[in-house]
Scaffold this motif. Structure first.
Motif, short mmCIF file in Angstrom:
data_model
loop_
_atom_site.label_atom_id
_atom_site.label_comp_id
_atom_site.label_asym_id
_atom_site.label_seq_id
_atom_site.Cartn_x
_atom_site.Cartn_y
_atom_site.Cartn_z
N PRO A 151 56.55 34.00 31.08
CA PRO A 151 57.46 33.44 32.08
C PRO A 151 57.38 31.91 32.11
O PRO A 151 56.32 31.33 31.89
CB PRO A 151 56.95 34.03 33.39
CG PRO A 151 55.53 34.38 33.13
CD PRO A 151 55.46 34.76 31.68
N HIS A 152 58.47 31.28 32.37
CA HIS A 152 58.54 29.82 32.45
C HIS A 152 58.02 29.36 33.81
O HIS A 152 58.61 29.65 34.84
CB HIS A 152 59.98 29.37 32.25
CG HIS A 152 60.17 27.89 32.14
ND1 HIS A 152 59.98 27.04 33.21
CD2 HIS A 152 60.49 27.10 31.09
CE1 HIS A 152 60.22 25.80 32.82
NE2 HIS A 152 60.52 25.82 31.55
N ALA A 153 56.90 28.63 33.78
CA ALA A 153 56.23 28.25 35.03
C ALA A 153 57.14 27.44 35.95
O ALA A 153 57.14 27.64 37.17
CB ALA A 153 54.96 27.46 34.73
N GLY A 154 57.92 26.55 35.37
CA GLY A 154 58.79 25.72 36.18
C GLY A 154 59.86 26.54 36.89
O GLY A 154 60.10 26.36 38.09
N ALA A 155 60.47 27.42 36.16
CA ALA A 155 61.49 28.28 36.75
C ALA A 155 60.90 29.13 37.87
O ALA A 155 61.51 29.32 38.92
CB ALA A 155 62.10 29.18 35.67
#
Lengths: 347, 347
Positions: free
Chosen positions: B63-67
């Motif tokens: 998973p994209h941490a920022g998103a």
DNA sequence: TTGTATGCGTTATCAC
DNA sequence: GTGATAACGCATACAA
């Protein structure tokens, strides 16, 4: 959906954290203009710039890092993968971290810490999850899975240490071989034909940190060149250490040379308890930080963590900026330097 | 806009990093289902779960941490604000960092490092930019602006140290006063009526770290209680240190007690060069880590960084989980313990 | 038990 | 020099 007019706030509004849209409204410009003011990526008239900057200050606006990372495809963060245990001194590690962090901050980058006990997965995770733009891996082993992963991963990686197969990976470290050579040569210059070496703890050796064999090779080759015999001792808890101390502190007919790979306080204490004074009855050289060496008055070579860090960050940001090609440069090595102090006689 | 059909890939497709939508397609479910499988926030049939997990594995999805941070309003990151210099030992700081990082990882949290040279702004920045969910501030001063900011900021903050005005802030530290008391009492028990104390470097004192006066108060009050005279020495470079050493190592008619706030190697070396042997000619107690104390064979109280860290993280996660109210608990203190070693005679 | 649709707060590409 | 607007990748309220 609620209309967002400027008088819609309830009396008991919770202090919402402002977004760039709020700043835009406050400054009477569009949201994209706010973004461009912050990034400087397009010309802005001085008047709008001023109004935006004032609005930012009034609202104490701060950009949302996650949103930035999502839209901008960059996190402004670098990750440091720490070694499992303080194999070199904690002092040394802290210096690395401090120096890298400061260099990062200068470019408005943050630092994420990863512990090595996550193993190779840690490296995969931080770049997989887009938690960082680049990674520094501290103290890699002679054969280290993380070096392999460094090649696969889609972010620049700089590795501290010189692994066996470091091709295609940006490696960089202090010249431990040169340090070993330098220390042995110093004792040889003082006329010693035999040298006791107190090396690393067996568990440190078992961890496979590659600086251990490198140092050993340097020392050994210098010993051969100069016709010096090296007697290796490995310190350990209680009994093992005691044996080492007895051997090292035994009375000798000839002058005695001693090489320490750390400023072992136990060894130095033992020497003085046996009436052996460094610089008089025995010549002691060590691989130790300036701080330690000064405190113990030891002739020593420091491992120069600041200089290594400087080169690491230089390399890392060159990769981030696209000013360098990953894995293209040869392994870089920071030269060793010897500082003479009271623990050795003058040559 | 380009239509996103499965056969649209060019021959020379760059390996795109997969998203949860890709996983969903691969598993034949909706994107939200993928999300729920990962978070466990709603019941999923075992067959769907399996298919999703397999798809995740096949694509090596992360998973994209920022998103996540953007959509979920949480970063799964805690920030550690480091002290300016290694005022206590680097060893101690590393232990803190290590222990906190491990505890964080157990809950799938990451750790962001902030250097204190950013000052109070660093604290504001990391929570303002939503870089973290909570903050640990290491080694606060007696009066420290960051303590004030800790109250204003919209994220939980735990402070290591006991500042003057710590009301409404979660403070926690080792009991330095108790340590001072303990060490003085030990020397008093050994019959000493006068004790030389080698204290912190003047610049450390100047930094205003609050553990210095706390330790001093503990030691002083114990000295008064037991009728012991404390003679304070402040170490420094070259000349200052030399004076201290001369005074401390001077020959005495009566037994001599020595209290060190660190395992100063220079002092110990000087003692032995003057023929004074700890545990025989002089009783030495110290505030030092177990490692140092063991290496120098010192009777000492350690500052227990692991135990402090444990309590810090416990408190922090209680705040994050909403299981505790910020600033509500009283300052917490980790009790000092004395370990006797060879540097003191047996009472 | 699962799918649909919306919004999170930026960046960057268009258009003007 | 500036303003709309479409992604970015995920979480979650709302439907079914």
């Amino acid at each position: 959906m609620r209309i967002d007019d400027e008088s819609s706030g309830d009396v008991t509004d919770v202090a919402k954290v402002p977004t760039s849209a709020d700043v835009a409204r406050e400054a009477g410009v569009s949201q994209s203009t706010v973004s461009y003011v912050m990034s400087g990526k397009r010309p802005i008239s001085s008047t709008t710039r001023r109004r935006v900057e004032e609005a930012i200050a009034r609202l104490t606006y701060e950009p949302h890092a996650g949103a930035r990372a999502l839209a901008g495809h960059r996190t402004s963060t670098i990750a440091i993968v720490m070694p499992l245990r303080p194999t070199s001194s904690a002092q040394r590690l802290m210096t690395f971290v401090e120096e890298i962090t400061l260099a990062a901050r200068e470019r408005d980058y943050d630092v994420l810490l990863v512990t090595a006990d996550e193993g190779p997965a840690g490296l995969r995770r931080v770049v997989g999850r887009s938690l960082c733009d680049a990674v520094v891996v501290m103290e890699v082993g002679t054969t280290d899975e993380r070096v392999t992963i460094a090649r696969e991963v889609r972010a620049p990686v700089v590795v501290v240490g010189i692994p066996e197969d470091g091709d295609g990976v940006d490696c960089l470290d202090f010249d431990f071989a040169g340090a070993g050579r330098l220390l042995v040569e110093e004792l040889a210059d003082l006329g010693h034909r035999a040298v006791d070496v107190v090396g690393w703890d067996p568990d440190v050796v078992a961890d496979g940190y590659n600086y251990v064999p490198r140092f050993t090779r340097g020392a050994t080759s210098a010993a051969e060149d100069r016709g010096v015999e090296l007697r290796w001792h490995l310190p350990a808890d209680a009994p093992g250490l005691r044996t080492t101390l007895e051997q090292v502190c035994a009375p000798r007919p000839e002058p005695h040379g001693l090489l320490l790979v750390r400023a072992f306080p136990e060894v130095l204490r033992s020497l003085s308890e046996h009436g052996l004074r460094p610089g008089r009855d025995v010549d002691v050289v060590a691989l130790a930080s300036d701080t330690e060496a000064q405190a113990h008055d030891l002739t020593a070579t420091a491992t120069r963590p600041r200089e290594v860090s400087r080169r690491v960050t230089a390399r890392l940001f060159a990769l981030i900026d696209g000013d360098a090609v990953p894995g293209r440069a040869a392994a870089e090595t920071v030269p060793a330097e010897l500082v003479r102090r009271g623990s050795t006689r003058r040559p």
